[in-house]
Each structure stands twice: as structure tokens, then as C-alpha cells.
Design a protein around this motif. Structure first.
Motif, PDB file in Angstrom:
ATOM      1  N   MET A   1       0.840  -1.255   0.019  1.00 41.98           N
ATOM      2  CA  MET A   1       0.045  -0.024  -0.114  1.00 41.98           C
ATOM      3  C   MET A   1       0.807   1.340   0.017  1.00 41.98           C
ATOM      4  N   GLY A   2       2.004   1.203   0.659  1.00 41.46           N
ATOM      5  CA  GLY A   2       2.941   2.356   0.901  1.00 41.46           C
ATOM      6  C   GLY A   2       3.420   2.849  -0.449  1.00 41.46           C
ATOM      7  N   ALA A   3       3.608   2.110  -1.426  1.00 40.64           N
ATOM      8  CA  ALA A   3       4.124   2.260  -2.687  1.00 40.64           C
ATOM      9  C   ALA A   3       2.976   2.962  -3.719  1.00 40.64           C
ATOM     10  N   GLN A   4       1.810   2.565  -3.294  1.00 39.74           N
ATOM     11  CA  GLN A   4       0.676   3.262  -4.366  1.00 39.74           C
ATOM     12  C   GLN A   4       0.596   4.611  -4.678  1.00 39.74           C
ATOM     13  N   PRO A   5       1.088   5.650  -3.571  1.00 35.16           N
ATOM     14  CA  PRO A   5       0.992   6.912  -3.904  1.00 35.16           C
ATOM     15  C   PRO A   5       2.043   7.322  -4.878  1.00 35.16           C
ATOM     16  N   SER A   6       3.385   6.791  -4.720  1.00 38.47           N
ATOM     17  CA  SER A   6       4.438   7.145  -5.769  1.00 38.47           C
ATOM     18  C   SER A   6       4.131   6.479  -7.216  1.00 38.47           C
ATOM     19  N   LYS A   7       3.192   5.373  -7.125  1.00 33.65           N
ATOM     20  CA  LYS A   7       3.107   4.831  -8.755  1.00 33.65           C
ATOM     21  C   LYS A   7       1.843   5.919  -9.082  1.00 33.65           C
ATOM     22  N   ASP A   8       1.152   6.259  -8.355  1.00 35.80           N
ATOM     23  CA  ASP A   8       0.085   7.261  -8.950  1.00 35.80           C
ATOM     24  C   ASP A   8       0.581   8.443  -9.319  1.00 35.80           C
ATOM     25  N   LEU A   9       1.979   8.981  -8.614  1.00 37.33           N
ATOM     26  CA  LEU A   9       2.549  10.313  -9.123  1.00 37.33           C
ATOM     27  C   LEU A   9       3.188   9.876 -10.424  1.00 37.33           C
ATOM     28  N   GLU A  10       3.792   8.715 -10.465  1.00 34.35           N
ATOM     29  CA  GLU A  10       4.536   8.218 -11.909  1.00 34.35           C
ATOM     30  C   GLU A  10       3.462   8.227 -12.930  1.00 34.35           C
ATOM     31  N   LEU A  11       2.100   7.742 -12.661  1.00 30.79           N
ATOM     32  CA  LEU A  11       1.103   7.842 -13.919  1.00 30.79           C
ATOM     33  C   LEU A  11       0.907   9.145 -13.958  1.00 30.79           C
ATOM     34  N   GLU A  12       0.526  10.001 -13.062  1.00 28.63           N
ATOM     35  CA  GLU A  12       0.443  11.371 -13.494  1.00 28.63           C
ATOM     36  C   GLU A  12       1.457  12.064 -14.080  1.00 28.63           C
ATOM     37  N   GLU A  13       2.686  11.668 -13.890  1.00 31.05           N
ATOM     38  CA  GLU A  13       3.829  12.489 -14.420  1.00 31.05           C
ATOM     39  C   GLU A  13       3.796  11.993 -16.073  1.00 31.05           C
ATOM     40  N   TYR A  14       3.316  10.986 -16.517  1.00 28.35           N
ATOM     41  CA  TYR A  14       3.353  10.377 -17.776  1.00 28.35           C
ATOM     42  C   TYR A  14       2.079  10.994 -18.477  1.00 28.35           C
ATOM     43  N   LEU A  15       0.982  11.118 -17.749  1.00 26.56           N
ATOM     44  CA  LEU A  15      -0.255  11.582 -18.412  1.00 26.56           C
ATOM     45  C   LEU A  15      -0.041  13.031 -18.582  1.00 26.56           C
ATOM     46  N   SER A  16       0.986  13.981 -18.068  1.00 28.53           N
ATOM     47  CA  SER A  16       0.942  15.209 -18.031  1.00 28.53           C
ATOM     48  C   SER A  16       1.559  15.528 -19.519  1.00 28.53           C
ATOM     49  N   TYR A  17       2.066  14.631 -20.127  1.00 25.44           N
ATOM     50  CA  TYR A  17       2.623  14.923 -21.589  1.00 25.44           C
ATOM     51  C   TYR A  17       1.290  14.969 -22.525  1.00 25.44           C
ATOM     52  N   PHE A  18       0.342  14.539 -22.014  1.00 27.10           N
ATOM     53  CA  PHE A  18      -0.836  14.417 -23.076  1.00 27.10           C
ATOM     54  C   PHE A  18      -1.943  15.750 -22.428  1.00 27.10           C
ATOM     55  N   SER A  19      -2.733  16.083 -23.612  1.00 26.51           N
ATOM     56  CA  SER A  19      -3.744  16.808 -23.354  1.00 26.51           C
ATOM     57  C   SER A  19      -4.777  16.038 -22.929  1.00 26.51           C
ATOM     58  N   LEU A  20      -5.885  17.039 -22.321  1.00 27.02           N
ATOM     59  CA  LEU A  20      -7.075  16.331 -21.669  1.00 27.02           C
ATOM     60  C   LEU A  20      -7.991  15.304 -22.834  1.00 27.02           C
ATOM     61  N   GLU A  21      -7.851  15.684 -23.982  1.00 23.99           N
ATOM     62  CA  GLU A  21      -8.268  15.151 -24.971  1.00 23.99           C
ATOM     63  C   GLU A  21      -7.797  13.915 -25.352  1.00 23.99           C
ATOM     64  N   GLU A  22      -6.384  13.954 -25.178  1.00 23.93           N
ATOM     65  CA  GLU A  22      -5.394  12.667 -25.438  1.00 23.93           C
ATOM     66  C   GLU A  22      -5.510  11.900 -24.344  1.00 23.93           C
ATOM     67  N   ARG A  23      -5.705  12.430 -23.282  1.00 25.60           N
ATOM     68  CA  ARG A  23      -5.918  11.489 -22.303  1.00 25.60           C
ATOM     69  C   ARG A  23      -6.974  10.454 -22.183  1.00 25.60           C
ATOM     70  N   ALA A  24      -8.038  11.078 -22.639  1.00 24.53           N
ATOM     71  CA  ALA A  24      -9.516  10.444 -23.095  1.00 24.53           C
ATOM     72  C   ALA A  24      -9.112   9.410 -23.956  1.00 24.53           C
ATOM     73  N   LYS A  25      -8.545   9.670 -25.083  1.00 28.33           N
ATOM     74  CA  LYS A  25      -8.249   8.664 -26.302  1.00 28.33           C
ATOM     75  C   LYS A  25      -7.196   7.529 -25.831  1.00 28.33           C
ATOM     76  N   LEU A  26      -6.456   7.902 -24.700  1.00 24.68           N
ATOM     77  CA  LEU A  26      -5.491   6.705 -24.151  1.00 24.68           C
ATOM     78  C   LEU A  26      -6.427   5.717 -23.535  1.00 24.68           C
ATOM     79  N   GLU A  27      -7.201   6.201 -22.738  1.00 26.94           N
ATOM     80  CA  GLU A  27      -7.995   5.462 -21.962  1.00 26.94           C
ATOM     81  C   GLU A  27      -8.929   4.506 -22.822  1.00 26.94           C
TER      82      GLU A  27
END
Length: 473
Positions: A1-27
Motif C-alpha cells: 500500500m505504501g508504494a501506491q502513492p508513488s505509483k500514482d504520481l508516476e502515472l500522473e507524470e506520464y499523463l502530463s505529457y498529454f492533453s485532456l483530449e489525448e488522455r481520454a483517447k489513451l483510456e
């Protein structure tokens, strides 16, 4: 559980490269790979699922390598994952679609080979051929591709691949050595690939557009922004072809050659090609060609000699008769068959374009590069022969034809870019009556008008009986 926040931050870091429109297309793309019942928060996809998604575009071995890269992109341990979760998928997409040239060089190496730290020249050649084939498959449904009605051969794809790889595979050979064919079995590091990609913008464009089509992530707005920021290429791989009746006309071009030439033309002219002249359709006449070509804007000249060599040049300005050279440094010459090569302006001189008719002391014909009587490409006004000089100083080009003095088989001229609007048609050899209307009026006042009208020199465009029997394209 303790590693989960860092993983979420890692995901957010990579998502930050994409616009909101692109994030929706990613999913959305991730869910398409998973199938109907899925939860992007907890689900993963395997190799079979990725293969079903990419099968129309990429070969099986490349899909397997791409899956391994996706599954292990965030894996810092020695073990290898076989499933791709959403976090790994987003990270892989960031590298594929938003990565810098260093990250792209890593992707190229991983998709081209099983080696851990290098790739061989045959493996690279196969990779480039497969990416070009995927790219051509992707654009087959576009209006631009359909407008051409051209085929693609393995030979032309291989020739374009070799040209794209020239700065890597043949770095010890000059571009003028167009006959060099041997691909030695050397190995290259990711640094070598990175240096190559910085010099090969067309390959970078192919990679981006293939992965864009594979994963449907990049938005049109982001593509437009990327194209506007690019100094080397725009996202216009193929132009529209207009002015052709394909039932009557067979061109010297194919899709790889159009792709190559269009990538070297200034971006403002890449949208449309219009056939102006074909000797197979309009007749083997220099005057007939000039009637259709003069004052028509930038153009591409194509020649096939009697030995089957296909070559030509891009004229950056409209052809106009003169005893002086014209054009700009955007002009270039090229060869398409039996090997591909493009030769850009060296800056040594400005002898780009030459066109003269009815001259007594100057050569009559059409030329690109070089010097008078010693051109990079020359078409004589007799239209049955020409020459190509090795070591043309304007473009540092080799002999483009099979023989230095060649016999002409077929000639084509294509206008590049939008139609040129002209107030009036320019005569190639205007009469003094056209140059000075006041002289014509004065002759009329003294009753000499009708006599002088009959003394006009012969119109150089008058020898075109074949035009009366052909419908214009």
C-alpha cells in the motif's frame, strides 16, 4: 500500500505529457485492446490482445517486441512481465508519441532486434522497410492516396529504405555514389541511431504517423501544433494528384517516390501536384511541353532515358525563357531508378534553372544545375536527347542517367502547389509590337499597321499539330 502513492504520481507524470483530449483517447484505446469487459484501473492486456489490435499494421515479431517493451518499460528488476497495465501503457505511449529523439532511438533498437545493446544493418533495413509498408497501408484510404492510383513494389520500398538509411549505413560513402548497393553486416548502438534520426526527418515522421494510427491517441490539434513547430517536415506525406485521366496516362512515379520527393519540397507546396505535360499524352515536342509548362509555378521534371533510368529535378520557380539562370536554393535534382537519391543545392553557385529557345549563341533547351553546355540535367530543344554531368557543382550530383549523353524515352512535368493565376499568357519570343504598343499605334496612324502585323516572327509554339488531336488532361 505504501508504494501506491508513488505509483500514482508516476502515472500522473506520464499523463502530463498529454492533453485532456489525448488522455481520454489513451483510456479509450486501452479499453479497445482489453475488449468489451474491462476496467482500466485494474485490468491488463497480454500479447494476444495487443496482436489482435495491431495485426493490420505491424508484423507479428515487431508486435511481440513492442509488447515486451510496454510490459517492462517501468520494470526496474531483472524479471520480465508478460502483462501490460494502464500505467505501463501510458508510459510506453509517452515514449512512443511524445518522446525525444533519444527515447525514439531506444524504441527503434528494441523493435528492430533481440540484441541487448546494438542492432545490425540488415535488421535496421528490415525494420525501416516494415515501417514504410505499415505507413503506406495506413494512408491507402486517404483521399490523397486514392487520387494517385499508384502501386507499390518491394523494390521501390527497398530503394527508399536504403536512401533513408544512407547517413547511417553508408556514412563513409558520399551521396554521389548512387551505385553503392552492398549492405555490410555492421552493428550500431542507440547513439548511432539517435544521430541518424536527427538527420532523417522523413523517418521520424513515418514513425510518428504509424504509431499515431496504431493507437489513435494524438489529437488533430496536437498534430497541427507539431507540424507548425517542425522546421523540417509537415504532416502532409502525400499530395493530392489533379489533372490526370488515369485511363490514358501511366506515370513514371510510384508511391515511395512521391513520398520521397514531397518530403523535400518546401512545405507550402506539398498539398497538390498537377500534371502539366507528358510526352506519352501530349506528344514528343519541346514546344508542346513549353506551352503547358512556362509560367506555371514551381514544378518537377521527370525523365526516363532509353536505358530505363528515371531521374529529374525540382524547379523552385516558374520556367521562363531567358539566357540567364533563375531559381532558388530550394531547387534540387534526384534519381528514382535504379536507385533513389536526392541532391540539394551546395551554395557553390546559383545556376539552378535555365530555359532558352530560338537563341543563336546560347544552347536551346531546358537545364538544371551546372553550367552552360555542362548541366546536371539537360533536355535539348530537339527533345530527343540530353545529358547529365557527373560532379555538378550546383547540387554535387552524380551522373543521373545511364549514359552521360542519353536518348530521351519519356518526359513528365508536374506543377507543384496551387495553380498560378496569370493576367495573360506570355509569349516565348514576343514581337516588338507586343513589347511596345505605342509603336504599333504609330504604325497604324501612318497606314503601316497591316504590313507590320505580317512581319511578325514565327511563333515558337506553332509546331503542335498533335495538340489538335488530343483532349487536354
Amino acid at each position: 500500500m505504501g508504494a501506491q502513492p508513488s505509483k500514482d504520481l508516476e502515472l500522473e507524470e506520464y499523463l502530463s505529457y498529454f492533453s485532456l483530449e489525448e488522455r481520454a483517447k489513451l483510456e479509450q484505446t486501452f479499453k479497445q485492446i482489453l475488449g468489451e469487459k474491462c476496467d482500466s484501473a485494474i485490468d491488463c492486456f497480454n500479447l494476444d490482445q495487443l496482436h489482435r489490435h495491431l495485426e493490420p499494421f505491424l508484423p507479428a515479431l515487431m508486435i511481440e517486441r513492442l509488447h515486451d517493451e510496454m510490459a517492462n518499460v517501468l520494470n526496474k528488476s531483472e524479471s520480465h512481465n508478460r502483462l501490460v497495465n494502464y500505467r505501463s501503457f501510458v508510459a510506453a505511449m509517452a515514449h512512443l508519441l511524445k518522446g525525444n529523439v533519444h527515447e525514439k532511438s531506444h524504441i527503434v533498437r528494441r523493435l528492430a532486434t533481440e540484441r541487448k545493446d546494438s542492432v545490425s544493418s540488415p535488421e535496421l533495413l528490415k525494420f525501416v522497410e516494415e515501417m514504410l509498408s505499415a505507413f503506406i497501408l495506413i494512408i491507402t484510404d486517404t483521399p490523397q492516396f486514392i487520387s494517385w492510383r499508384l502501386g507499390v513494389t518491394e523494390a521501390s520500398t527497398e530503394h527508399l529504405s536504403l536512401l533513408l538509411l544512407h547517413d547511417l549505413l553508408y556514412k563513409d560513402y558520399p551521396h554521389t555514389d548512387v551505385q553503392h548497393q552492398h549492405v555490410s553486416d555492421q552493428v550500431y548502438t542507440e547513439t548511432d541511431i539517435e544521430i541518424w534520426l536527427t538527420k532523417c526527418s522523413l523517418m521520424v515522421m513515418v514513425l510518428e504517423m504509424v504509431f499515431r494510427a496504431c493507437f489513435k491517441v494524438l489529437s488533430e490539434s496536437s498534430l497541427e501544433a507539431a507540424a507548425s513547430q517542425s522546421q523540417n517536415y509537415g504532416f502532409q506525406p502525400l499530395p493530392f494528384c489533379v489533372g490526370v485521366d488515369w485511363k490514358r496516362f501511366k506515370t513514371l512515379l510510384d508511391i515511395p517516390s512521391v513520398l520521397l520527393l514531397n518530403s523535400h519540397i518546401p512545405p507550402a507546396y506539398r498539398s497538390t501536384w498537377h500534371l502539366l505535360f507528358s510526352s506519352n499524352v501530349h506528344g514528343e515536342s519541346f514546344s508542346s511541353m513549353l506551352t503547358r509548362v512556362v509560367c506555371q509555378g514551381p514544378s518537377i521534371l521527370l525523365v526516363r532515358d532509353k536505358n530505363g533510368y528515371v531521374f529529374g529535378g525540382f524547379a523552385s520557380e516558374a520556367w521562363e525563357p531567358s539566357t540567364k539562370f533563375s531559381g532558388t536554393a530550394d531547387s534540387f535534382v534526384f534519381t528514382l531508378v535504379p536507385r533513389m537519391g536526392v541532391y540539394l543545392a551546395t551554395g557553390y553557385n546559383s545556376n539552378f534553372m535555365y530555359l532558352a529557345v530560338n537563341q543563336q549563341t546560347f544552347p536551346n533547351g531546358m537545364g538544371l544545375g551546372g553550367q552552360l553546355n555542362n548541366f546536371g540535367i539537360w533536355l535539348d530543344a530537339n527533345f530527343d536527347h540530353g545529358h547529365s554531368t557527373a560532379g555538378c557543382t550546383t547540387f554535387n550530383s552524380p551522373q543521373l542517367s545511364a549514359e552521360s549523353h542519353f536518348r530521351v524515352d519519356v518526359v513528365e512535368v508536374w506543377r507543384i502547389g496551387p495553380e498560378v493565376v496569370k493576367d495573360k499568357v506570355q509569349r516565348l519570343d514576343p514581337s516588338i509590337l507586343d513589347i511596345d504598343p505605342e509603336a504599333k499605334a504609330m504604325l497604324s496612324l501612318i497606314n503601316k499597321g497591316p504590313v507590320s502585323e505580317g512581319l511578325r516572327e514565327k511563333d515558337p509554339m506553332a509546331d503542335m499539330p498533335e495538340e489538335k488531336n488530343l483532349l487536354p488532361l
